[in-house]
Design an enzyme around this catalytic site. Structure first.
Site, PDB file in Angstrom:
ATOM      1  CE  LYS A  88      -1.774   2.842   3.005  1.00 11.64           C
ATOM      2  NZ  LYS A  88      -1.846   4.132   2.278  1.00 11.64           N
TER       3      LYS A  88
ATOM      4  N   GLY B   4       6.881   4.776   8.368  1.00 11.17           N
ATOM      5  CA  GLY B   4       6.007   5.933   8.533  1.00 11.17           C
ATOM      6  C   GLY B   4       6.183   6.539   9.907  1.00 11.17           C
ATOM      7  CB  SER B   5       4.019   8.820  11.801  1.00 14.78           C
ATOM      8  OG  SER B   5       2.833   8.071  11.869  1.00 14.78           O
TER       9      SER B   5
ATOM     10  CD  GLU C 253      12.769   3.867   8.275  1.00 18.61           C
ATOM     11  OE1 GLU C 253      12.668   4.788   9.129  1.00 18.61           O
ATOM     12  OE2 GLU C 253      12.777   4.064   7.067  1.00 18.61           O
TER      13      GLU C 253
ATOM     14  CB  CYS D  43      12.745   8.668   8.488  1.00 17.87           C
ATOM     15  SG  CYS D  43      13.580   7.621   7.309  1.00 17.87           S
TER      16      CYS D  43
ATOM     17  CD  GLU E 270      10.036  12.260  11.768  1.00 15.94           C
ATOM     18  OE1 GLU E 270       8.918  11.744  11.996  1.00 15.94           O
ATOM     19  OE2 GLU E 270      10.946  11.660  11.174  1.00 15.94           O
TER      20      GLU E 270
HETATM   21  P1  NDP Z   1       1.773   7.899   8.434  1.00 15.17           P
HETATM   22  O1  NDP Z   1       2.535   7.104   9.400  1.00 15.17           O
HETATM   23  O2  NDP Z   1       0.350   8.169   8.698  1.00 15.17           O
HETATM   24  O3  NDP Z   1       1.873   7.229   6.980  1.00 15.17           O
HETATM   25  C1  NDP Z   1       2.676   6.157   6.590  1.00 15.17           C
HETATM   26  C2  NDP Z   1       1.864   5.115   5.848  1.00 15.17           C
HETATM   27  O4  NDP Z   1       0.973   4.463   6.754  1.00 15.17           O
HETATM   28  C3  NDP Z   1       0.979   5.688   4.766  1.00 15.17           C
HETATM   29  O5  NDP Z   1       0.881   4.768   3.704  1.00 15.17           O
HETATM   30  C4  NDP Z   1      -0.330   5.840   5.501  1.00 15.17           C
HETATM   31  O6  NDP Z   1      -1.427   5.969   4.667  1.00 15.17           O
HETATM   32  C5  NDP Z   1      -0.369   4.563   6.305  1.00 15.17           C
HETATM   33  N1  NDP Z   1      -1.266   4.599   7.461  1.00 15.17           N
HETATM   34  C6  NDP Z   1      -1.842   5.659   8.071  1.00 15.17           C
HETATM   35  N2  NDP Z   1      -2.603   5.265   9.111  1.00 15.17           N
HETATM   36  C7  NDP Z   1      -2.514   3.918   9.171  1.00 15.17           C
HETATM   37  C8  NDP Z   1      -3.048   2.919  10.036  1.00 15.17           C
HETATM   38  N3  NDP Z   1      -3.830   3.229  11.062  1.00 15.17           N
HETATM   39  N4  NDP Z   1      -2.739   1.627   9.807  1.00 15.17           N
HETATM   40  C9  NDP Z   1      -1.926   1.292   8.798  1.00 15.17           C
HETATM   41  N5  NDP Z   1      -1.387   2.181   7.940  1.00 15.17           N
HETATM   42  C10 NDP Z   1      -1.656   3.489   8.119  1.00 15.17           C
HETATM   43  O7  NDP Z   1       2.517   9.260   8.181  1.00 15.17           O
HETATM   44  P2  NDP Z   1       1.845  10.589   7.639  1.00 15.17           P
HETATM   45  O8  NDP Z   1       1.851  10.522   6.189  1.00 15.17           O
HETATM   46  O9  NDP Z   1       0.543  10.899   8.290  1.00 15.17           O
HETATM   47  O10 NDP Z   1       2.893  11.652   8.172  1.00 15.17           O
HETATM   48  C11 NDP Z   1       2.788  12.123   9.519  1.00 15.17           C
HETATM   49  C12 NDP Z   1       4.158  12.323  10.110  1.00 15.17           C
HETATM   50  O11 NDP Z   1       4.836  11.086  10.136  1.00 15.17           O
HETATM   51  C13 NDP Z   1       5.074  13.203   9.290  1.00 15.17           C
HETATM   52  O12 NDP Z   1       4.876  14.527   9.580  1.00 15.17           O
HETATM   53  C14 NDP Z   1       6.409  12.714   9.706  1.00 15.17           C
HETATM   54  O13 NDP Z   1       6.800  13.338  10.885  1.00 15.17           O
HETATM   55  C15 NDP Z   1       6.200  11.252   9.952  1.00 15.17           C
HETATM   56  N6  NDP Z   1       6.612  10.397   8.819  1.00 15.17           N
HETATM   57  C16 NDP Z   1       7.741   9.695   8.969  1.00 15.17           C
HETATM   58  C17 NDP Z   1       8.182   8.909   7.932  1.00 15.17           C
HETATM   59  C18 NDP Z   1       9.418   8.124   8.042  1.00 15.17           C
HETATM   60  O14 NDP Z   1       9.921   7.639   7.043  1.00 15.17           O
HETATM   61  N7  NDP Z   1       9.928   7.914   9.221  1.00 15.17           N
HETATM   62  C19 NDP Z   1       7.490   8.857   6.660  1.00 15.17           C
HETATM   63  C20 NDP Z   1       6.253   9.583   6.625  1.00 15.17           C
HETATM   64  C21 NDP Z   1       5.874  10.339   7.683  1.00 15.17           C
HETATM   65  P3  NDP Z   1      -1.818   7.484   4.254  1.00 15.17           P
HETATM   66  O15 NDP Z   1      -0.752   7.947   3.361  1.00 15.17           O
HETATM   67  O16 NDP Z   1      -3.048   7.334   3.547  1.00 15.17           O
HETATM   68  O17 NDP Z   1      -1.936   8.259   5.523  1.00 15.17           O
END
Ligand code: NDP
Length: 496
Positions: A195, A247-248, A269, A303, A400
């Site tokens: 996804k 992700g976050s 990660e 990140c 972050e």
């Molecule tokens: P998210 O953690 O929400 O997004 C990462 C991925 O997870 C996306 O594909 C997202 O979908 C998906 N996701 C969201 N909610 C869920 C859930 N409940 N269960 C499973 N998967 C889910 O990051 P955001 O895009 O909201 O960014 C928010 C903050 O996160 C940023 O400001 C940054 O600080 C941090 N971040 C860190 C990253 C890293 O590499 N360490 C990368 C991205 C963000 P969708 O895109 O639809 O939300």
């Protein structure tokens, strides 16, 4: 009139030394109006859709599917079927061939992918062209090499694939994160449901065409698009044996809670707040380039970004002066212009988050510097920013920001640098700038970070494992280590 004066007379000196526009052509990318989900080698018509846009212009690019739990289940079933009826049975050397093919096709189509990545994600074309694409192809090449050597990578442990891997990736490096996830999973003999992030689905959807070209058997890789609800459905799916998430930290924690007790494998990660540490014996001009690369690369949507600069007190002034001067030369603007250094912020939501944290920095008492630059009127933009006078307790030093915002702190001794660098809930990366090799080794041994760069920053290689400590997650991607989460060994079963 002297010879020189005569020459000047004939050659008019330009009044302005601005760069001429150097836009990369968009023609190389052809987008459909509407995309479905890539399931079992064909396109599944989505029951719901949303519009994906270009963050640089807010222009709609295409309609893409918002996968429902039922659609996610269809993808998981296709992956299970492919795993049990073919993929896990073919020889490892055959698997390697597909991975090699994918790598070669990515190289051949790299311009198309680079343009699409910049269009949908907002990152400068020179980064998607010179970093994202070469590294994505390199990951497939690298793991192609491991596919038939698993017995040697893990001697006497009888490695076997885990089964169906559910993979959830973010928006900062869409294609690169896809390759970090898919390449090791396939090399180890698993099948995949991926996804991509809601805001950047297009390169993953174009990747489906690469799979078609490579003649990968149907169902080995499935791609479902949608927002967090789609990710949550994938995590919950009973048919998934392993979840890999980038992700976050908040979402990572929620996934860990959801999976507790299920026996599913998990790697996370997550976020970071890396310290980039400059000692007084460092080559300052190189260090300033490293600082700029550490935090303004990909608009700071990284990140492992070097978002906290720790400068030894004795060189604070020259470093800040050089840094501010360097910032005035950064070009912010059209991601498709080859001269652009800092592109668009990935989404309105992310821009609001950056603004909110920057306001908190000003309110808490930090001093803000932004170079003079004209930001485009349409789209999501934020000027490169440096905060000085930052206390460790400020939110901009703790949280972050995930944007082009640097917080500067100082230190006097190596021990103080380590203490401040480690004073964070995260532990993903760090940078050390010094000419002393012994100090590099001492710092690396004391910094609680998954990656420590010395006299460089943001360097990646598929053979080098990457991952964090503490709230930056667990598990490693890249290198031989990156295979392990996708394998089970003779002594351990995946599900209890
Ligand atoms: P998210 O953690 O929400 O997004 C990462 C991925 O997870 C996306 O594909 C997202 O979908 C998906 N996701 C969201 N909610 C869920 C859930 N409940 N269960 C499973 N998967 C889910 O990051 P955001 O895009 O909201 O960014 C928010 C903050 O996160 C940023 O400001 C940054 O600080 C941090 N971040 C860190 C990253 C890293 O590499 N360490 C990368 C991205 C963000 P969708 O895109 O639809 O939300």
């Amino acid at each position: 009139m002297t010879e020189l004066e005569r020459k000047h007379d004939r050659t008019p000196v330009p009044k302005e030394w601005a760069y001429a526009p150097a836009p990369e052509s968009r023609d190389v990318v052809s987008l459909d109006d509407r995309y479905g989900h890539f399931v079992g080698g064909t396109w599944l018509e989505p029951s719901e859709t949303y519009t994906t846009i270009s963050p640089a212009s807010e222009e709609p690019l295409a309609e893409v599917g918002q996968a429902t739990p039922e659609e996610v289940e269809a993808a998981v079933a296709a992956a299970r079927d492919a795993f049990e009826n073919g993929w896990s049975g073919i020889s490892a050397a055959e698997r390697a061939k597909y991975l090699f093919r994918i790598a070669r096709i990515l190289q051949e189509r790299s311009r198309e992918f680079a343009v699409l990545e910049s269009l949908n994600g907002g990152k400068p074309i020179k980064e998607s062209r010179d970093v994202d694409l070469p590294l994505a192809a390199a990951h497939f090449f690298y793991y192609a090499g491991w596919a038939d050597k698993l017995e040697y990578a893990f001697p006497n442990r009888r490695p076997r694939p885990v089964g169906v891997a559910g993979q959830i990736i973010p928006w900062n490096f869409p294609l690169l994160m896809l390759s970090w996830k898919i390449a090791p999973a396939l090399a180890a003999g698993n099948t995949v449901v991926l996804k991509p992030a809601e805001t950047t689905p297009l390169s993953a959807l174009l990747f489906a065409d690469v799979l078609r070209q490579a003649e990968l058997p149907p169902g080995v890789v499935n791609i479902v698009t949608g927002d967090g609800r789609t990710g949550a459905a994938l995590v919950k799916s009973e048919g998934v044996d392993k979840i890999a998430f980038t992700g976050s930290t908040d979402v990572g924690k929620a996934i860990q809670r959801e999976l507790a007790g299920t026996g599913k494998k998990l790697t996370l990660e997550l976020g970071g707040k890396a310290a980039n540490i400059i000692f007084d014996d460092a080559a300052l001009d190189q260090a300033v380039e490293g600082i700029v690369n550490g935090i303004y690369f990909n608009q700071g949507h990284v990140c492992c970004a070097g978002s906290r600069l720790l400068v030894q007190e004795s060189i604070y002034e020259p470093v800040i002066e050089k840094l501010k001067r360097r910032l005035t030369t950064l070009r912010v603007g059209d991601p498709l212009d080859k001269n652009t250094d800092v592109g668009a912020i990935n989404s309105k939501q992310q821009l609001e988050k950056i603004r909110e944290l920057v306001e908190s920095g000003e309110q808490e008492g930090a001093e803000i510097y932004q170079p003079p630059c004209r930001l485009p009127e349409k789209g999501y933009w934020f000027a490169p920013t440096v905060f000085t006078n930052v206390a460790q307790s400020y939110r901009i030093a703790q949280e972050e920001i995930f944007g082009p915002v640097l917080s500067v702190l100082t230190f006097r001794t190596p021990e103080e640098a380590v203490e401040k660098a480690n004073n964070t809930p995260y532990g993903l990366s760090a940078g050390v700038w010094t000419e002393k090799g012994s100090r590099i080794l001492w710092m690396a041994a004391h910094l609680r970070a998954g990656v420590v760069w010395a006299n460089t920053f943001n360097r990646f290689d598929p053979s080098s494992p990457f991952g964090g400590y503490k709230e930056s997650g667990f598990g490693r991607e890249g290198g031989r280590h990156g295979l392990e989460p996708y394998l089970q060994f003779a002594s351990a079963e995946v599900k209890g």
